[in-house]
Design a protein around this motif. Structure first.
Motif, PDB file in Angstrom:
ATOM      1  N   SER A   1      45.018 -36.663  16.795  1.00 33.15           N
ATOM      2  CA  SER A   1      45.265 -37.350  15.534  1.00 33.15           C
ATOM      3  C   SER A   1      44.159 -38.365  15.233  1.00 33.15           C
ATOM      4  N   VAL A   2      43.759 -39.140  16.239  1.00 37.30           N
ATOM      5  CA  VAL A   2      42.680 -40.112  16.062  1.00 37.30           C
ATOM      6  C   VAL A   2      41.390 -39.403  15.668  1.00 37.30           C
ATOM      7  N   LEU A   3      41.028 -38.345  16.389  1.00 31.08           N
ATOM      8  CA  LEU A   3      39.766 -37.657  16.094  1.00 31.08           C
ATOM      9  C   LEU A   3      39.783 -36.999  14.724  1.00 31.08           C
ATOM     10  N   ASN A   4      40.916 -36.457  14.310  1.00 31.28           N
ATOM     11  CA  ASN A   4      41.000 -35.893  12.965  1.00 31.28           C
ATOM     12  C   ASN A   4      40.893 -36.993  11.917  1.00 31.28           C
ATOM     13  N   ARG A   5      41.466 -38.151  12.178  1.00 34.58           N
ATOM     14  CA  ARG A   5      41.339 -39.299  11.268  1.00 34.58           C
ATOM     15  C   ARG A   5      39.878 -39.709  11.122  1.00 34.58           C
ATOM     16  N   LEU A   6      39.171 -39.713  12.244  1.00 30.97           N
ATOM     17  CA  LEU A   6      37.784 -40.174  12.229  1.00 30.97           C
ATOM     18  C   LEU A   6      36.813 -39.161  11.651  1.00 30.97           C
ATOM     19  N   PHE A   7      37.018 -37.880  11.938  1.00 35.05           N
ATOM     20  CA  PHE A   7      35.959 -36.917  11.674  1.00 35.05           C
ATOM     21  C   PHE A   7      36.220 -35.884  10.590  1.00 35.05           C
ATOM     22  N   CYS A   8      37.460 -35.649  10.170  1.00 33.65           N
ATOM     23  CA  CYS A   8      37.697 -34.658   9.117  1.00 33.65           C
ATOM     24  C   CYS A   8      36.965 -35.075   7.846  1.00 33.65           C
ATOM     25  N   GLY A   9      36.169 -34.169   7.331  1.00 35.24           N
ATOM     26  CA  GLY A   9      35.374 -34.453   6.142  1.00 35.24           C
ATOM     27  C   GLY A   9      34.033 -35.085   6.435  1.00 35.24           C
ATOM     28  N   SER A  10      33.820 -35.541   7.669  1.00 34.37           N
ATOM     29  CA  SER A  10      32.525 -36.106   8.049  1.00 34.37           C
ATOM     30  C   SER A  10      31.522 -34.977   8.238  1.00 34.37           C
ATOM     31  N   ALA A  11      30.260 -35.315   8.124  1.00 34.43           N
ATOM     32  CA  ALA A  11      29.202 -34.324   8.316  1.00 34.43           C
ATOM     33  C   ALA A  11      28.298 -34.752   9.461  1.00 34.43           C
ATOM     34  N   VAL A  12      27.776 -33.778  10.176  1.00 34.44           N
ATOM     35  CA  VAL A  12      26.797 -34.043  11.226  1.00 34.44           C
ATOM     36  C   VAL A  12      25.535 -34.553  10.542  1.00 34.44           C
ATOM     37  N   ASN A  13      25.075 -35.749  10.940  1.00 27.53           N
ATOM     38  CA  ASN A  13      23.896 -36.310  10.286  1.00 27.53           C
ATOM     39  C   ASN A  13      22.795 -36.719  11.258  1.00 27.53           C
ATOM     40  N   GLY A  14      22.946 -36.376  12.532  1.00 23.12           N
ATOM     41  CA  GLY A  14      21.878 -36.713  13.461  1.00 23.12           C
ATOM     42  C   GLY A  14      22.260 -36.442  14.897  1.00 23.12           C
ATOM     43  N   LEU A  15      21.338 -36.809  15.778  1.00 22.74           N
ATOM     44  CA  LEU A  15      21.584 -36.683  17.201  1.00 22.74           C
ATOM     45  C   LEU A  15      20.841 -37.781  17.932  1.00 22.74           C
ATOM     46  N   ARG A  16      21.338 -38.092  19.111  1.00 26.17           N
ATOM     47  CA  ARG A  16      20.646 -39.016  20.001  1.00 26.17           C
ATOM     48  C   ARG A  16      20.217 -38.226  21.216  1.00 26.17           C
ATOM     49  N   PHE A  17      19.171 -38.691  21.853  1.00 28.14           N
ATOM     50  CA  PHE A  17      18.604 -37.982  22.981  1.00 28.14           C
ATOM     51  C   PHE A  17      19.115 -38.543  24.300  1.00 28.14           C
ATOM     52  N   PHE A  18      18.671 -37.982  25.384  1.00 28.48           N
ATOM     53  CA  PHE A  18      19.005 -38.278  26.770  1.00 28.48           C
ATOM     54  C   PHE A  18      20.323 -37.601  27.103  1.00 28.48           C
ATOM     55  N   THR A  19      21.453 -38.240  26.862  1.00 27.07           N
ATOM     56  CA  THR A  19      22.724 -37.516  26.903  1.00 27.07           C
ATOM     57  C   THR A  19      22.928 -37.047  25.482  1.00 27.07           C
ATOM     58  N   PRO A  20      22.940 -35.739  25.246  1.00 27.13           N
ATOM     59  CA  PRO A  20      23.065 -35.285  23.854  1.00 27.13           C
ATOM     60  C   PRO A  20      24.295 -35.910  23.187  1.00 27.13           C
ATOM     61  N   GLN A  21      24.064 -36.415  21.994  1.00 24.69           N
ATOM     62  CA  GLN A  21      25.125 -37.052  21.234  1.00 24.69           C
ATOM     63  C   GLN A  21      24.985 -36.632  19.781  1.00 24.69           C
ATOM     64  N   ILE A  22      26.055 -36.062  19.234  1.00 21.18           N
ATOM     65  CA  ILE A  22      26.089 -35.704  17.827  1.00 21.18           C
ATOM     66  C   ILE A  22      26.532 -36.930  17.055  1.00 21.18           C
ATOM     67  N   LEU A  23      25.822 -37.229  15.971  1.00 22.61           N
ATOM     68  CA  LEU A  23      26.174 -38.349  15.106  1.00 22.61           C
ATOM     69  C   LEU A  23      26.797 -37.799  13.828  1.00 22.61           C
ATOM     70  N   LEU A  24      27.861 -38.462  13.368  1.00 21.43           N
ATOM     71  CA  LEU A  24      28.559 -38.044  12.151  1.00 21.43           C
ATOM     72  C   LEU A  24      28.670 -39.228  11.212  1.00 21.43           C
ATOM     73  N   ASP A  25      28.562 -38.946   9.898  1.00 24.76           N
ATOM     74  CA  ASP A  25      28.790 -40.050   8.981  1.00 24.76           C
ATOM     75  C   ASP A  25      30.239 -40.480   9.119  1.00 24.76           C
ATOM     76  N   GLY A  26      30.481 -41.746   8.950  1.00 27.90           N
ATOM     77  CA  GLY A  26      31.800 -42.311   9.213  1.00 27.90           C
ATOM     78  C   GLY A  26      32.864 -41.811   8.261  1.00 27.90           C
TER      79      GLY A  26
END
Length: 158
Positions: free
Chosen positions: A11-36
């Motif tokens: 429920s928390v993750l759907n609240r945070l990410f539904c409708g968000s788009a992937v907008n970047g990544l961070r290096f070292f430990t791969p991390q997907i960034l999403l608009d809030g």
């Protein structure tokens, strides 16, 4: 993993990410960034600390083993998700495998089984005085830990 923990985390993750788009990544430990998410001015992220794979469409079953990728291949796979909008998040059971369904039909599957380490974490960045604590952690041995703002009710504004 407790079913109520799985439901709260999902429920928390759907609240945070539904409708968000992937907008970047961070290096070292791969991390997907999403608009809030709407109404929250923080950036979302998903740490890919365990094995993961992107499918072009929903597979009949999820893998138990993974093809090893180079760092460059991982970065390219994440880059190909740029602009993809999240349709829904699913956490499987009994192990907390994370499944991100995109509106295009693509699926990101993150393996959630690890005996010693956190296979994945997802939440919002905590920058500034007005930031809220939102975090879901897949724990070693299959549990889930969830942090959400006090007073937030599961399934609220999902």
């Amino acid at each position: 993993m407790e079913e109520r923990d799985r439901e709260l985390a999902e429920s928390v993750l759907n609240r945070l990410f539904c409708g968000s788009a992937v907008n970047g990544l961070r290096f070292f430990t791969p991390q997907i960034l999403l608009d809030g998410p709407a109404k929250i001015s923080q950036e979302g992220y998903i740490n890919l600390t365990s094995e993961w794979v992107v499918f072009d469409s929903l597979p009949k079953e999820y893998p138990g083993s993974f093809e090893e990728l180079t760092q460059e291949e991982e970065e390219l796979a994440i880059h190909k998700l740029r602009g993809e909008k999240v349709e829904k998040i699913e956490i499987l059971s009994p192990w907390p495998h994370l499944v991100v369904h995109f509106k295009s039909g693509k699926v990101l599957f993150i393996h959630g089984k690890d005996e010693q380490y956190e296979p994945w974490t997802a939440g919002l960045t905590n920058f500034g005085n007005d930031s809220e604590q939102w975090l879901v952690v897949a724990c070693p041995d299959g549990g889930l830990a969830v942090w959400a703002p006090e007073g937030w009710a599961a399934h609220e504004n999902v």
